[in-house]
Every structure is written in structure tokens, then in C-alpha cells.
Enzyme design. Structure first.
Site, PDB file in Angstrom:
ATOM      1  N   HIS A   1       3.855  88.985   3.068  1.00  0.00           N
ATOM      2  CA  HIS A   1       2.867  89.536   3.677  1.00  0.00           C
ATOM      3  C   HIS A   1       1.556  89.465   3.411  1.00  0.00           C
ATOM      4  O   HIS A   1       0.937  90.501   3.176  1.00  0.00           O
ATOM      5  CB  HIS A   1       3.204  91.082   4.183  1.00  0.00           C
ATOM      6  CG  HIS A   1       4.557  91.361   4.737  1.00  0.00           C
ATOM      7  ND1 HIS A   1       5.142  92.489   4.804  1.00  0.00           N
ATOM      8  CD2 HIS A   1       5.595  90.558   5.331  1.00  0.00           C
ATOM      9  CE1 HIS A   1       6.044  92.545   5.514  1.00  0.00           C
ATOM     10  NE2 HIS A   1       6.542  91.487   5.599  1.00  0.00           N
TER      11      HIS A   1
ATOM     12  N   HIS B   1       3.515  89.672  11.740  1.00  0.00           N
ATOM     13  CA  HIS B   1       4.364  90.024  10.545  1.00  0.00           C
ATOM     14  C   HIS B   1       3.989  89.736   9.392  1.00  0.00           C
ATOM     15  O   HIS B   1       3.564  90.340   8.450  1.00  0.00           O
ATOM     16  CB  HIS B   1       5.761  89.362  11.299  1.00  0.00           C
ATOM     17  CG  HIS B   1       6.769  89.807  10.282  1.00  0.00           C
ATOM     18  ND1 HIS B   1       8.145  89.704  10.718  1.00  0.00           N
ATOM     19  CD2 HIS B   1       6.868  90.385   8.928  1.00  0.00           C
ATOM     20  CE1 HIS B   1       8.962  90.046   9.537  1.00  0.00           C
ATOM     21  NE2 HIS B   1       8.013  90.585   8.448  1.00  0.00           N
TER      22      HIS B   1
ATOM     23  N   SER C   1      17.372  92.931   4.435  1.00  0.00           N
ATOM     24  CA  SER C   1      17.547  92.999   5.915  1.00  0.00           C
ATOM     25  C   SER C   1      16.942  91.475   6.709  1.00  0.00           C
ATOM     26  O   SER C   1      17.319  91.429   7.838  1.00  0.00           O
ATOM     27  CB  SER C   1      16.545  94.113   6.355  1.00  0.00           C
ATOM     28  OG  SER C   1      15.194  93.684   6.030  1.00  0.00           O
ATOM     29  N   GLU C   2      16.366  90.722   6.093  1.00  0.00           N
ATOM     30  CA  GLU C   2      15.854  89.536   6.459  1.00  0.00           C
ATOM     31  C   GLU C   2      16.690  88.237   6.462  1.00  0.00           C
ATOM     32  O   GLU C   2      16.102  87.160   6.430  1.00  0.00           O
ATOM     33  CB  GLU C   2      14.629  89.179   6.267  1.00  0.00           C
ATOM     34  CG  GLU C   2      13.449  90.244   6.491  1.00  0.00           C
ATOM     35  CD  GLU C   2      13.226  90.161   8.071  1.00  0.00           C
ATOM     36  OE1 GLU C   2      13.664  89.493   8.897  1.00  0.00           O
ATOM     37  OE2 GLU C   2      12.024  90.889   8.533  1.00  0.00           O
TER      38      GLU C   2
ATOM     39  N   THR D   1      17.281  94.795  -0.335  1.00  0.00           N
ATOM     40  CA  THR D   1      16.603  95.460   0.636  1.00  0.00           C
ATOM     41  C   THR D   1      15.940  96.716   0.129  1.00  0.00           C
ATOM     42  O   THR D   1      16.727  97.436  -0.699  1.00  0.00           O
ATOM     43  CB  THR D   1      17.286  95.771   2.146  1.00  0.00           C
ATOM     44  OG1 THR D   1      16.478  95.998   3.150  1.00  0.00           O
ATOM     45  CG2 THR D   1      18.655  96.702   1.773  1.00  0.00           C
TER      46      THR D   1
ATOM     47  N   GLY E   1       8.814  92.076   1.656  1.00  0.00           N
ATOM     48  CA  GLY E   1       8.929  90.585   1.148  1.00  0.00           C
ATOM     49  C   GLY E   1      10.421  90.525   0.558  1.00  0.00           C
ATOM     50  O   GLY E   1      11.221  91.387   0.444  1.00  0.00           O
TER      51      GLY E   1
ATOM     52  N   HIS F   1       9.675  84.837   1.748  1.00  0.00           N
ATOM     53  CA  HIS F   1       8.949  85.639   2.525  1.00  0.00           C
ATOM     54  C   HIS F   1       7.893  86.727   2.146  1.00  0.00           C
ATOM     55  O   HIS F   1       8.267  87.708   1.212  1.00  0.00           O
ATOM     56  CB  HIS F   1       9.892  86.473   3.670  1.00  0.00           C
ATOM     57  CG  HIS F   1       9.330  87.161   4.542  1.00  0.00           C
ATOM     58  ND1 HIS F   1       8.139  86.946   5.294  1.00  0.00           N
ATOM     59  CD2 HIS F   1       9.675  88.419   4.762  1.00  0.00           C
ATOM     60  CE1 HIS F   1       7.965  88.108   6.235  1.00  0.00           C
ATOM     61  NE2 HIS F   1       8.922  89.020   5.676  1.00  0.00           N
TER      62      HIS F   1
HETATM   63  P1  13P Z   1      13.857  93.910   2.784  1.00  0.00           P
HETATM   64  O1  13P Z   1      13.248  94.723   1.695  1.00  0.00           O
HETATM   65  O2  13P Z   1      14.948  94.384   3.433  1.00  0.00           O
HETATM   66  O3  13P Z   1      14.106  92.590   2.437  1.00  0.00           O
HETATM   67  O4  13P Z   1      12.570  93.654   4.071  1.00  0.00           O
HETATM   68  C1  13P Z   1      11.513  93.849   3.360  1.00  0.00           C
HETATM   69  C2  13P Z   1      10.426  92.919   4.624  1.00  0.00           C
HETATM   70  O5  13P Z   1       9.475  92.675   4.056  1.00  0.00           O
HETATM   71  C3  13P Z   1      10.932  92.770   6.009  1.00  0.00           C
HETATM   72  O6  13P Z   1      10.042  91.950   6.522  1.00  0.00           O
END
Ligand code: 13P
Length: 264
Positions: A99, A160, A77-78, A45, A29, A97
Site C-alpha cells: 500500500h 486499496h 488473507s489475500e 496473515t 501487505g 502486494h
Molecule cells: P494479510 O496480513 O492477511 O496478508 O493482509 C494484509 C493486507 O494488506 C490486506 O490487503
């Protein structure tokens, strides 16, 4: 208005909520907040978003370049996905973001959330489409999401997770909660023999209520071709948006995007 430190504290609080509600596992996330056109805050990240303190939060510019980050922390990373949302939706101030279990299960099964089963989900979200699969951290996810940004405030990411965005961090988080609750209700009612859907007329009344409430953000009700033609809203825009045909709504999105590009 919150100052920068208070915003960082709020990001940590949202991280705790997302983690404690099981909307992410381990280090998954990410969230971001727009401070102004040149400065954005984002989660780092590779850390659990459930245990962050304000020093974890990174500051970046509109291209995702680091403006400030404490030792040991790098931006999510996103971040390209987040920056695409801000670029194409100037009304958005925060992106979340996650999951969440049920929403991600629908994203994995390839089933968009389009069945009109509950007033709150219809008013808040309309339907929730699935953006085509892309490799995390590449331009593939921003490219896939882009197609939906002008119509929706939340999308599933194929195989995803989910993405929600709004004019405040709390509101973007609430949209993520609503997506997960909608997905869970849909799943549970399918287990009980299948949901009893609301009728087209009932959906129309709810869409009219949304306009009366003056709710912010984008909603399929406002761009539904049926609605514009004076017919009942199909509540199936998520399905249409997933087809390869170019619809009126695609055209509207393309034109909006071009205009925004010209304004830059
Ligand atoms: P990050 O820790 O780089 O933000 O990535 C987590 C993630 O859920 C990638 O989809």
C-alpha cells in the site's frame, strides 16, 4: 537457484524493505513465491512483514490450501489474488502486494498512472491501470485484476493499494518500487504546475528500446493497438483498459485466458 530456506530468508528481507520504505503500515501487505507448479510460499496473515523470520513463512498448494505452517501462522488473507496471478500468468514466479503512499493515493483518487513523464517508468511499466474495487480477501479482487494480467506487470487496486508480479521476488519488489516512484514523481510534478509529458515519438523510441533490451514480462507497448497499426503508441492503455468497451486488447486477453484454461 535458491533453496527453500534461502527463499524464505529473501521474503523476510523484502518484508523489511517494504516496511522500512513505508510501502505498508502496521501488518499490511503480502508476498508469495512459486517454488514449482504444486508448491508456493507466502507471508502469514496479520503480522508485520517488517519483522518476519523464516519460520513465519507458510507453504501452500495451487488452490491456496496449507501444506505447511508453523503454529500461530496462517496464509495471507489475500492469497486468492496471488493464486489468480500465477494461474493466468505462467511466467510469474513472485507476487508483491503493498500500500505505498503515492500509488495508493492515485488508486483512491481513481487516477491511473498513464502520463509519459519519465524514461525508466515508460520502459519498465508502460502505464499502470486501476483494477476496479473489490472487497479484500474475496474473489472480487482477483476477478477485477484478471482483466489486466495479460497486458501489465503492475496494477493499482482501487481504494486499496498496488500489485506487482514478475519472474523473481526481487524483480516483483523492484516493480513495486518503480510504481511508487512513478506515482510520486507524477504527484510532485502536478504540484509544480503539471508535468511536461514526453512526445509520442519519444515514447515510441523508449518502447523500441524495451524490445531491444529483451525485457521479460508483459508491457502495454507489446499489445497497443496503435503500435500494431504502425502508429505512435498512445501510452494511454491504462485509460482504455478502464473503459467498458471491448477493445482488441480485451479480445487478446480473453483468447489467451481460454487457451491457458484448455492447457490446464
Ligand atoms: P494479510 O496480513 O492477511 O496478508 O493482509 C494484509 C493486507 O494488506 C490486506 O490487503
Amino acid at each position: 537457484m535458491m533453496n527453500e530456506f534461502e527463499t524464505k530468508k529473501e521474503m523476510c528481507e523484502i518484508g523489511r524493505r517494504v516496511y522500512n520504505r513505508g510501502m505498508v503500515a502496521a501488518n499490511d501487505g503480502n508476498f508469495s513465491v512459486k517454488l514449482n507448479d504444486r508448491e508456493f510460499l507466502c507471508t502469514p496473515t496479520g503480522v508485520s512483514k517488517g519483522f518476519m523470520t523464516p519460520e513465519y513463512i507458510c507453504k501452500i498448494d495451487a488452490d491456496g490450501k496449507v501444506l505447511q505452517a508453523n503454529k500461530g501462522f496462517r496464509p495471507s488473507s489475500e492469497i486468492k489474488m496471488h493464486m489468480r496471478v500465477y494461474r493466468e500468468r505462467p511466467d510469474v514466479r513472485a507476487v508483491v502486494h503493498a500500500h505505498p503512499l503515492y500509488a495508493t493515493s492515485f488508486a483512491i483518487a481513481g487516477i491511473p498512472l498513464t502520463q509519459p513523464i519519465m524514461p525508466e517508468a515508460i520502459i519498465t511499466l508502460g502505464c499502470v491501470p486501476i483494477a476496479e474495487y473489490g472487497t479484500p480477501s474475496t474473489d472480487e479482487i482477483p476477478d477485477a485484476v484478471s482483466k489486466y494480467l495479460q497486458y501489465y506487470d503492475a496494477v493499482l487496486l482501487e481504494n486499496h493499494g498496488a500489485l506487482a508480479y514478475s519472474d523473481s521476488l526481487l524483480s516483483a519488489y523492484h516493480k513495486m518500487e518503480s510504481v511508487e516512484f512513478y506515482a510520486r514523481l507524477l504527484y510532485q510534478s502536478k504540484m509544480l504546475g503539471g508535468p511536461k509529458e514526453l512526445s509520442k515519438d519519444q515514447v515510441k523510441v523508449l518502447y523500441d528500446l524495451r524490445s531491444q533490451f529483451g525485457m521479460t514480462g508483459k508491457h502495454p507497448a507489446e499489445i497497443c493497438a496503435n503500435n500494431r497499426d504502425g502508429k505512435a503508441n498512445c501510452h494511454g492503455c491504462g485509460k482504455n483498459a478502464n473503459s467498458n468497451e471491448t477493445t482488441d486488447t480485451d479480445l487478446i486477453a480473453m483468447i489467451t485466458k481460454k487457451v491457458l484454461e484448455q492447457l490446464k
